[in-house]
Motif scaffolding. Sequence first.
Motif: not given
Length: 646
Positions: A308-310, A261-263, A383-386, A410-416
């Motif tokens: 998601i990173t975890g 689940y994500t916002s 690094t990741v997240g922002e 590293t750029w990514w998202q829950t969705e990717t």
Amino acid sequence: MEEAIESSLKEWQKIEPPEEFVKKANMNDPDIYDMAEKDYERFWEGIAENIDWYSKWKSVLEWEPPHARWFIEGKLNASYNCLDRHIDSRGDKTAIIWEGEKGDIRKYTYRQLLDATSRFANSLKDMGVKKGDIVTIYLPMIPEAVIAMLACARIGAPHSVVFAGFSADALAQRIENSRSKFLITCDGYLRRGKEIPHKKRADEGVSRVDTVDKVIVVRHTGSDVPMSKQRDVWWHEVMDSASTGCDPEIMDSEDMLFLMYTSGTTGKPKGVVHTTGGYMVGTHITTNWVFDIKEDDIYWCTADVGWITGHSYIVYGPLSNGATILIYEGAPDYPERDRFWDIVERHKVTIFYTAPTAIRAFMRWGEDIPAKHDLSTLRLLGTVGEPINPRAWLWYYENIGNKRCPVVDTWWQTETGMIMITPLPGITPLKPGSATRPFPGIKAKVLDDEGNEVSQGHGGYLALTRPWPSMIRTVYKNEQRFIDTYWSKWDIDTYMSEDGARRDEDSYFWILGRVDDVIKVAGHRLGTMEIESTLVSHPEVAEAAVVGKKDEVKGEVIVAYVTLAERISESDNLMSDLVDHVADEIGPIARPAHIFFTDELPKTRSGKIMRRILKSIADGEDVGDITTLQNPEIVEELKRKVDESG
Ligand code: PRX
């Protein structure tokens, strides 16, 4: 110090990968990008060979935008790929090094991890969990969280991990949406020496839904907790009676592996669906190439398994690579601010992956703190997240990496599901603050509202214009939201990331942050609407608007503007009540840093709240044109209130 960094910024426009690193890098062939570009399906097909399949796919990809199916009819099991396949060559290798906040240490070899996973998988089966049942996991950073995830994967039960810092209500909302019948939780856990009564929160959550039949409780702190006779069972008891050995379920490539689940922009968090084959292929290879994982590495990703990173870079990516992972339960500043560096030194960590917000906190605490420790085992940082500001990047590079270690932003998202834009440390010259370029096979563009590519140096929306194996398959039970959110801005085959970006003269990507109503507080993703509806659920609140205010350490903090119900007057007590209300309903991470009471919110003539203006006020910036407001006078008043609050 400031000056030194400024001059470094100029000097190091580009940082070439160290020669020694390049020589040994898992991926050091610059032609890989062209190769992947020539035929991306063939590229991914080759990559998929790194995963063990019971039977291979019949075709690589079916792309009916926005639906992609990868490795059609391929059969595999994610837990097999993370465990069983390593036993012959790495059975006695350490898989997990766990350190508790008190300093207690537990280790699992791959063989032990397989044994625990199989037993727990059998326990789940004994309790009636069947393939396809969604199991909710609400655990802190303890090895049982990983074992529970792998056990679910083993029997084909998708997991839905809920971040342990979320409230009972947030837990209930997620259980309700997934109609999950099984919950795995624990008695309590430690945070800065204090025990968090986790089981109590889990019980509250469960009491608000009508789906949960069984709760499995890990004994972690050993505190007394009430156990409901029919419903609750102890983890260690079910494990003791479970049989060993559990054949992994043969899963289809497109079977759901998990829900996360994500916002987003609208009120309720959405359940991002990830499937098995593509996700394993994507997380495996990115871990291998981006983190350059080798047999003797000690890899530490400081994220929580609840994000998601975890999932991708503590569990599935690293374990499918047979890596040794480190998991730390507690806070970075407990008992002292050198805890992370103390861990790196003692466990000889070689690869370290964290969030910019943590780096900015370390920076503020001062370079003397890491300097007290021997960090010479480190060879790669991530690094990741922002977005990471160049200053923080350089601080990290110099003070943690001693200018030896490449930093992968590293750029990514829950969705990717997997890392999308990133340097490959054996190939890519680095620029502090840039995530550099798309991973091989990934196509990213910066587009304007009409879907045209914007010219170099200009900002636009970051879009992904080609499917990738670990992409979101749908929003659980809300296909329309899936289409509307990600695939409706331009053509149906173009994914809208909801991030702004620009490209520079080398075509490097610079991520500018979210363009929707999502804010990132210390890297945690929160929807402003979620917080607003929580505020409005308080009986004394009539209306609320929430924005992110820039913050030097956390990236953003939450600012709420609140109009009170009739005849309610503002007070400090009410303010702290509201802050607690949000923390109780969502979790402490959603706690507003500032609340401003106001008689009105700035609105357009059609009645839309102008959050853009509220954000500028919070950031102390020029509010721009306010002539279209129905109540422009409120802007000055709010500015004054914000100024006065300091
Ligand atoms: O805004 C981007 C930011 O984090 C968002 C995704 O958040 P979440 O789904 O929680 O996943 C976080 C971990 C992958 C993105 O839309 N973001 C993530 N990585 C970066 C980033 N922003 C800038 N640079 C990054 N490296």
